[in-house]
Design a protein around this motif. Structure first.
Motif, PDB file in Angstrom:
ATOM      1  N   HIS A   1       5.090  -9.233  11.866  1.00  0.00           N
ATOM      2  CA  HIS A   1       4.341  -7.981  11.981  1.00  0.00           C
ATOM      3  C   HIS A   1       3.102  -8.110  11.096  1.00  0.00           C
ATOM      4  CE1 HIS A   1       8.246  -5.428  12.749  1.00  0.00           C
ATOM      5  NE2 HIS A   1       7.997  -6.301  13.710  1.00  0.00           N
ATOM      6  N   PHE A   2       1.969  -7.679  11.619  1.00  0.00           N
ATOM      7  CA  PHE A   2       0.736  -7.620  10.852  1.00  0.00           C
ATOM      8  C   PHE A   2       0.271  -6.174  10.874  1.00  0.00           C
ATOM      9  CE2 PHE A   2       1.078 -11.930  12.348  1.00  0.00           C
ATOM     10  CZ  PHE A   2       0.735 -12.674  11.234  1.00  0.00           C
ATOM     11  N   ILE A   3       0.041  -5.610   9.693  1.00  0.00           N
ATOM     12  CA  ILE A   3      -0.376  -4.223   9.579  1.00  0.00           C
ATOM     13  C   ILE A   3      -1.723  -4.188   8.865  1.00  0.00           C
ATOM     14  CG2 ILE A   3       0.188  -1.928   8.680  1.00  0.00           C
ATOM     15  CD1 ILE A   3       3.147  -2.852   8.605  1.00  0.00           C
ATOM     16  N   SER A   4      -2.652  -3.437   9.431  1.00  0.00           N
ATOM     17  CA  SER A   4      -3.966  -3.270   8.821  1.00  0.00           C
ATOM     18  C   SER A   4      -4.327  -1.792   8.850  1.00  0.00           C
ATOM     19  CB  SER A   4      -5.005  -4.109   9.574  1.00  0.00           C
ATOM     20  OG  SER A   4      -6.201  -4.183   8.816  1.00  0.00           O
ATOM     21  N   TYR A   5      -5.546  -1.502   8.439  1.00  0.00           N
ATOM     22  CA  TYR A   5      -6.002  -0.119   8.426  1.00  0.00           C
ATOM     23  C   TYR A   5      -7.367  -0.051   9.076  1.00  0.00           C
ATOM     24  CZ  TYR A   5      -7.030   4.594   6.833  1.00  0.00           C
ATOM     25  OH  TYR A   5      -7.332   5.931   6.800  1.00  0.00           O
ATOM     26  N   ASP A   6      -7.517   0.875  10.004  1.00  0.00           N
ATOM     27  CA  ASP A   6      -8.773   1.060  10.711  1.00  0.00           C
ATOM     28  C   ASP A   6      -9.502   2.247  10.085  1.00  0.00           C
ATOM     29  OD1 ASP A   6     -10.844   1.670  12.476  1.00  0.00           O
ATOM     30  OD2 ASP A   6      -9.637   1.312  14.262  1.00  0.00           O
ATOM     31  N   ALA A   7     -10.554   1.955   9.330  1.00  0.00           N
ATOM     32  CA  ALA A   7     -11.298   3.019   8.640  1.00  0.00           C
ATOM     33  C   ALA A   7     -11.951   3.977   9.626  1.00  0.00           C
ATOM     34  CB  ALA A   7     -12.345   2.407   7.715  1.00  0.00           C
TER      35      ALA A   7
ATOM     36  N   GLY B   1      -0.344   4.538  13.239  1.00  0.00           N
ATOM     37  CA  GLY B   1       0.313   5.633  12.552  1.00  0.00           C
ATOM     38  C   GLY B   1      -0.286   5.981  11.217  1.00  0.00           C
ATOM     39  N   ASP B   2       0.497   6.729  10.452  1.00  0.00           N
ATOM     40  CA  ASP B   2       0.054   7.290   9.176  1.00  0.00           C
ATOM     41  C   ASP B   2       1.111   7.079   8.107  1.00  0.00           C
ATOM     42  OD1 ASP B   2      -2.471   8.631   9.986  1.00  0.00           O
ATOM     43  OD2 ASP B   2      -1.113   9.768  11.282  1.00  0.00           O
ATOM     44  N   ILE B   3       0.676   7.292   6.862  1.00  0.00           N
ATOM     45  CA  ILE B   3       1.575   7.181   5.722  1.00  0.00           C
ATOM     46  C   ILE B   3       1.627   8.516   4.981  1.00  0.00           C
ATOM     47  CG2 ILE B   3      -0.212   6.374   4.121  1.00  0.00           C
ATOM     48  CD1 ILE B   3       1.950   4.452   2.985  1.00  0.00           C
ATOM     49  N   ALA B   4       2.802   8.813   4.471  1.00  0.00           N
ATOM     50  CA  ALA B   4       2.984   9.972   3.591  1.00  0.00           C
ATOM     51  C   ALA B   4       3.920   9.511   2.481  1.00  0.00           C
ATOM     52  CB  ALA B   4       3.575  11.149   4.347  1.00  0.00           C
ATOM     53  N   GLY B   5       3.390   9.376   1.277  1.00  0.00           N
ATOM     54  CA  GLY B   5       4.193   8.871   0.166  1.00  0.00           C
ATOM     55  C   GLY B   5       4.654   7.450   0.440  1.00  0.00           C
TER      56      GLY B   5
ATOM     57  N   GLY C   1     -14.206   8.107   4.830  1.00  0.00           N
ATOM     58  CA  GLY C   1     -12.920   8.323   4.178  1.00  0.00           C
ATOM     59  C   GLY C   1     -12.356   7.134   3.444  1.00  0.00           C
ATOM     60  N   VAL C   2     -11.071   6.891   3.638  1.00  0.00           N
ATOM     61  CA  VAL C   2     -10.331   5.831   2.975  1.00  0.00           C
ATOM     62  C   VAL C   2     -10.759   4.470   3.505  1.00  0.00           C
ATOM     63  CG1 VAL C   2      -8.017   4.921   2.570  1.00  0.00           C
ATOM     64  CG2 VAL C   2      -8.373   7.377   2.672  1.00  0.00           C
ATOM     65  N   GLN C   3     -10.958   3.540   2.601  1.00  0.00           N
ATOM     66  CA  GLN C   3     -11.329   2.182   2.989  1.00  0.00           C
ATOM     67  C   GLN C   3     -10.062   1.333   3.166  1.00  0.00           C
ATOM     68  OE1 GLN C   3     -14.535   1.247   3.842  1.00  0.00           O
ATOM     69  NE2 GLN C   3     -14.577   3.472   3.763  1.00  0.00           N
ATOM     70  N   PRO C   4     -10.119   0.283   3.991  1.00  0.00           N
ATOM     71  CA  PRO C   4      -8.932  -0.527   4.279  1.00  0.00           C
ATOM     72  C   PRO C   4      -8.196  -1.040   3.046  1.00  0.00           C
ATOM     73  CG  PRO C   4     -10.654  -1.058   5.839  1.00  0.00           C
ATOM     74  CD  PRO C   4     -11.265  -0.121   4.822  1.00  0.00           C
TER      75      PRO C   4
ATOM     76  N   THR D   1     -10.762   5.036  12.667  1.00  0.00           N
ATOM     77  CA  THR D   1      -9.794   5.999  13.194  1.00  0.00           C
ATOM     78  C   THR D   1      -8.951   6.640  12.098  1.00  0.00           C
ATOM     79  OG1 THR D   1      -8.067   4.330  13.527  1.00  0.00           O
ATOM     80  CG2 THR D   1      -9.603   4.726  15.370  1.00  0.00           C
ATOM     81  N   GLN D   2      -9.029   6.075  10.867  1.00  0.00           N
ATOM     82  CA  GLN D   2      -8.219   6.543   9.737  1.00  0.00           C
ATOM     83  C   GLN D   2      -6.724   6.407  10.035  1.00  0.00           C
ATOM     84  OE1 GLN D   2      -9.812   8.090   6.593  1.00  0.00           O
ATOM     85  NE2 GLN D   2     -11.143   6.576   7.532  1.00  0.00           N
ATOM     86  N   LYS D   3      -6.362   5.324  10.736  1.00  0.00           N
ATOM     87  CA  LYS D   3      -4.968   5.059  11.109  1.00  0.00           C
ATOM     88  C   LYS D   3      -4.572   3.640  10.700  1.00  0.00           C
ATOM     89  CE  LYS D   3      -4.052   8.769  13.691  1.00  0.00           C
ATOM     90  NZ  LYS D   3      -3.016   9.703  13.344  1.00  0.00           N
ATOM     91  N   TYR D   4      -3.296   3.488  10.404  1.00  0.00           N
ATOM     92  CA  TYR D   4      -2.731   2.153  10.237  1.00  0.00           C
ATOM     93  C   TYR D   4      -2.492   1.590  11.630  1.00  0.00           C
ATOM     94  CZ  TYR D   4      -2.058   3.154   5.325  1.00  0.00           C
ATOM     95  OH  TYR D   4      -2.277   3.456   4.005  1.00  0.00           O
ATOM     96  N   THR D   5      -2.720   0.312  11.791  1.00  0.00           N
ATOM     97  CA  THR D   5      -2.485  -0.358  13.067  1.00  0.00           C
ATOM     98  C   THR D   5      -1.593  -1.559  12.813  1.00  0.00           C
ATOM     99  OG1 THR D   5      -4.656   0.320  13.868  1.00  0.00           O
ATOM    100  CG2 THR D   5      -3.579  -1.450  15.060  1.00  0.00           C
ATOM    101  N   ALA D   6      -0.606  -1.732  13.666  1.00  0.00           N
ATOM    102  CA  ALA D   6       0.318  -2.864  13.542  1.00  0.00           C
ATOM    103  C   ALA D   6       0.350  -3.644  14.840  1.00  0.00           C
ATOM    104  CB  ALA D   6       1.719  -2.360  13.199  1.00  0.00           C
ATOM    105  N   TRP D   7       0.493  -4.950  14.701  1.00  0.00           N
ATOM    106  CA  TRP D   7       0.697  -5.836  15.839  1.00  0.00           C
ATOM    107  C   TRP D   7       1.990  -6.573  15.578  1.00  0.00           C
ATOM    108  CZ3 TRP D   7      -3.824  -5.113  13.235  1.00  0.00           C
ATOM    109  CH2 TRP D   7      -4.873  -4.543  13.962  1.00  0.00           C
TER     110      TRP D   7
END
Length: 176
Positions: free
Chosen positions: A88-94, A116-120, A22-25, A96-102
């Motif tokens: 806050h550091f936010i990345s994307y896990d390809a 979590g996820d993004i919509a718009g 799917g979506v890449q980071p 799990t297809q989820k955003y991850t924040a620390w």
């Protein structure tokens, strides 16, 4: 020997390509562009009927660490208190297809992790319900190009209780 090294490298490339889903980071992080910038505003705490508590808030959000993380530097100053210090550091896990924040802050020794996820122009992150402590939901939203809101809520039974809402306006280039 060179032949064997070549086979290993070729197999490594095939395995790496096979793992891409799917979506890449980099593409996913580009969707967070609405968050980037220097922001200033007010953080309005929910005092559940008590006296209002509003602080001055700043947030600098930019890509960092070789473009692999969206990095936030947040601070809120309440009357009579020193400014908070939060990252806050936010990345994307390809995978799990989820955003991850620390989240790191000046009141704890360990980061909090959310996914979590993004919509718009709306990113919604939640803490792990199996981890110790309350379940939190954080929502970043940009209702206009020069406005960003950050809502933090806590799960209370089947409902969500607002802890605070921060409303930021983009700092002008002249103010930098």
């Amino acid at each position: 020997m060179k032949f064997l090294v070549g086979i290993v490298l070729a197999l490594s490339g095939v395995i790496a390509v096979g793992q891409q889903t799917g979506v890449q980071p980099a593409d996913a992080l580009a969707k967070l562009a609405f968050m980037q910038g220097d922001w200033a505003g007010k953080q309005d705490f929910n005092m559940q009927g008590g006296a209002a508590m509003v602080g001055d808030a700043t947030n600098r959000i930019d890509m960092g660490i070789a473009g692999k993380y969206m990095c936030e530097m947040l601070s809120t100053t309440l009357p009579g208190r020193k400014p908070t210090d939060t990252r806050h550091f936010i990345s994307y896990d390809a995978k799990t297809q989820k955003y991850t924040a620390w989240w790191f802050n000046d009141t704890s020794y360990h980061p909090m992790s959310l996914t979590g996820d993004i919509a718009g122009n709306r990113l919604v992150l939640m803490s792990d319900s199996s981890a110790p402590g309350p379940v939190l939901r954080a929502t970043y939203e940009s209702p206009a190009a020069d406005k960003l809101t950050f809502l933090l809520e806590m799960k209370n039974g089947d409902d969500w209780t607002r802890l605070f809402l921060t409303t930021y306006m983009r700092k002008s280039a002249a103010a930098k």
